[in-house]
Design an enzyme around this catalytic site. Structure first.
Site, PDB file in Angstrom:
ATOM      1  N   ASP A  83      -7.427  22.351  -8.518  1.00  0.00           N
ATOM      2  CA  ASP A  83      -7.515  21.269  -9.506  1.00  0.00           C
ATOM      3  C   ASP A  83      -6.864  21.813 -10.777  1.00  0.00           C
ATOM      4  O   ASP A  83      -7.419  22.686 -11.456  1.00  0.00           O
ATOM      5  CB  ASP A  83      -8.982  20.895  -9.735  1.00  0.00           C
ATOM      6  CG  ASP A  83      -9.143  19.709 -10.695  1.00  0.00           C
ATOM      7  OD1 ASP A  83      -8.274  19.538 -11.572  1.00  0.00           O
ATOM      8  OD2 ASP A  83     -10.142  18.988 -10.577  1.00  0.00           O
ATOM      9  N   ARG A 101       0.813  -1.216   0.000  1.00  0.00           N
ATOM     10  CA  ARG A 101       0.000   0.000   0.000  1.00  0.00           C
ATOM     11  C   ARG A 101       0.852   1.274   0.000  1.00  0.00           C
ATOM     12  O   ARG A 101       0.406   2.329  -0.424  1.00  0.00           O
ATOM     13  CB  ARG A 101      -0.948  -0.026   1.206  1.00  0.00           C
ATOM     14  CG  ARG A 101      -2.207   0.762   0.963  1.00  0.00           C
ATOM     15  CD  ARG A 101      -3.093   0.939   2.183  1.00  0.00           C
ATOM     16  NE  ARG A 101      -3.380  -0.256   2.935  1.00  0.00           N
ATOM     17  CZ  ARG A 101      -2.970  -0.440   4.209  1.00  0.00           C
ATOM     18  NH1 ARG A 101      -2.235   0.467   4.824  1.00  0.00           N
ATOM     19  NH2 ARG A 101      -3.283  -1.540   4.858  1.00  0.00           N
ATOM     20  N   TYR A 121     -15.738  20.977 -11.004  1.00  0.00           N
ATOM     21  CA  TYR A 121     -16.105  19.691 -11.629  1.00  0.00           C
ATOM     22  C   TYR A 121     -17.245  19.067 -10.829  1.00  0.00           C
ATOM     23  O   TYR A 121     -17.220  19.059  -9.591  1.00  0.00           O
ATOM     24  CB  TYR A 121     -14.855  18.806 -11.602  1.00  0.00           C
ATOM     25  CG  TYR A 121     -15.015  17.404 -12.095  1.00  0.00           C
ATOM     26  CD1 TYR A 121     -15.502  17.150 -13.369  1.00  0.00           C
ATOM     27  CD2 TYR A 121     -14.640  16.328 -11.300  1.00  0.00           C
ATOM     28  CE1 TYR A 121     -15.630  15.846 -13.825  1.00  0.00           C
ATOM     29  CE2 TYR A 121     -14.753  15.025 -11.744  1.00  0.00           C
ATOM     30  CZ  TYR A 121     -15.261  14.793 -13.012  1.00  0.00           C
ATOM     31  OH  TYR A 121     -15.380  13.504 -13.462  1.00  0.00           O
ATOM     32  N   LYS A 124      -6.222  12.070 -17.305  1.00  0.00           N
ATOM     33  CA  LYS A 124      -6.303  12.886 -18.536  1.00  0.00           C
ATOM     34  C   LYS A 124      -4.935  12.941 -19.225  1.00  0.00           C
ATOM     35  O   LYS A 124      -4.510  11.985 -19.823  1.00  0.00           O
ATOM     36  CB  LYS A 124      -6.842  14.278 -18.224  1.00  0.00           C
ATOM     37  CG  LYS A 124      -7.934  14.342 -17.168  1.00  0.00           C
ATOM     38  CD  LYS A 124      -9.199  13.635 -17.560  1.00  0.00           C
ATOM     39  CE  LYS A 124     -10.218  13.714 -16.432  1.00  0.00           C
ATOM     40  NZ  LYS A 124     -11.278  12.752 -16.520  1.00  0.00           N
TER      41      LYS A 124
END
Ligand code: PLP
Length: 414
Positions: free
Chosen positions: A204, A78, A132, A229
């Site tokens: 962001d 992890r 968003y 993206k």
């Protein structure tokens, strides 16, 4: 398996002339060299995919020693392996002044971890009105349930954001340009005002990436990328990142570990692989996007084009001042017509796929309806809005496709 492979003190990197020299390099050079420590790559050009859950130790003493500081040490899956560390370090190197980066399984997961690392019950968050949609839903749902209130603000507010600061205000979240409506925010002015009041700032930065807008040096504390993206760049993996300024790093790391957040090695590998060509891809998205946007702005059936690099986009002057390029995502408003006429346009396109997300090499289109997602800056337009992601195809083909689409729109409108 070579447990001595990872030397936490090691600084030698393949393809970099001297340790620490990357700090002086231009962003395009850093895209190539960043994060490629030799002790992580073992001389292979691309960091390999190290999949892991269990890490084996030679002794109890070694296990205990490793627990003392797990950063960049094989400890448990992890906490990552050289595959994730390499991408995270590369993203840190692209943000001068940053302390570190953590990876997440999606952009939305990155937004959640960043917000939870700074907020507590009773706090107020100032959230940009053009956020968003899932970010907005997180504020109105998850955060509200935990006693954190959200006040939305005008994306063009600039330094006047200080007028909104109250006793319980803890953080300001920005997204620039905004989702669907592309308002460019005065990030440095908002950060300066926030800093003067001891507030934390989050951005962001998915649209610009650190190549076109360096956030940390502009005063942002936590900068978020949906790496899904442009970093991944090929529409084949989900990934997010948060890069932190020194003062925000410890809390981000602690919160991320407590949430159990991690990104899979395979996805981090795809992120690293995409990152190396992000500069040339973005340059082409910039060029193609502007070519298509300029053509659209001359069409009689287009009321307006909302592209940060074109005059007329709210905040265009700030884009000119602060950004070094534009990506391929923008919108245009049709002249008149209804949802059906817009659907006739979209359905007729052959080179623009109809689908969510963006930032891959291919062109995409969606109908955009911001009206229900704005509470302090109502959306007003001359007709329906279309969002385009302009990919790496030849723009003359994309324009021919859109020409046909606009003809269908005109036929359906009348
Ligand atoms: C601006 C912005 N931020 C964050 C996200 C979320 O990223 P992901 O889809 O990886 O969760 C998106 C996705 O479209 C986005 O457009």
């Amino acid at each position: 398996m070579g447990r001595g492979l990872v030397d936490p003190e090691g600084t030698r990197r393949c393809g970099v002339s001297k340790p620490g020299g990357e700090k002086d390099h231009k962003p395009d050079t850093r895209l190539v060299t960043a994060g490629r420590r030799e002790e992580w790559t073992q001389g292979i050009v691309n960091p390999a995919v190290w999949r892991a859950s269990t890490i084996l130790y030679d002794s109890v003493a070694e296990l205990k020693e490793r627990q003392r500081d797990t950063h960049h040490k094989l400890y448990y899956g992890r906490r990552g392996t050289p595959t994730q560390w390499s991408l995270a370090e590369a993203l840190t190197e692209l943000e001068p002044g940053a302390e570190g980066t953590l990876l997440y399984p999606s952009g939305v997961a990155a937004v959640a971890a960043a917000l939870l690392s700074v907020l507590k019950p009773g706090d107020e968050l100032l959230m940009v009105d053009s956020a968003y949609e899932p970010t907005r839903l997180m504020c109105d749902g998850l955060l509200k349930r935990f006693g954190i209130s959200t006040r939305y603000y005008d994306p063009l507010i600039g330094a006047s954001i200080a007028d909104l600061f109250g006793e319980h205000t803890r953080a300001v979240f920005m997204e620039s340009p905004g989702s669907l409506t592309f308002e460019v925010q005065d990030v440095p002015a908002i950060c300066a005002a926030a800093k003067a009041h001891g507030l934390v700032t989050l951005l962001d930065n998915t649209w610009a990436t650190p190549l076109y807008f360096q956030a940390i040096s502009r005063g942002v504390d936590l900068t978020i990328l949906a790496c899904t993206k442009y970093v991944v760049g090929h529409s084949d993996a989900m990934l997010g990142s948060v890069t932190a300024a020194p003062g925000a790093w410890a809390r981000l790391r602690q919160t991320t570990y407590q949430l159990g957040q991690t990104a899979a090695a395979d996805d981090a590998f795809l992120g690293s692989r995409g990152l190396r060509t992000m500069g040339v891809r973005l340059a082409r998205h910039h060029e193609n996007g502007l070519t298509v946007a300029r053509w659209l702005s001359e069409q009689p059936d287009v009321a307006r084009v909302i592209h940060p690099a074109l005059p007329g986009c709210p905040g265009h002057d700030i884009w000119k001042r602060d950004f070094s390029g534009a990506s391929g995502l923008f919108g245009f408003v049709l002249k008149g017509g209804d949802d059906q006429a817009r659907a006739a346009l979209i359905d007729s396109l052959e080179l623009f796929g109809i689908g969510f997300s963006w930032g891959g090499y291919e062109s995409l289109v969606i109908p955009a309806d911001p009206q229900s997602l704005r509470s302090v800056t109502p959306w007003q337009a001359e007709g329906p809005l279309v969002r385009l992601h302009v990919g790496l195809e030849d723009p003359t083909d994309l324009i021919s496709d859109l020409r046909r689409g606009l003809d269908r729109f005109v036929a359906a409108r009348s």
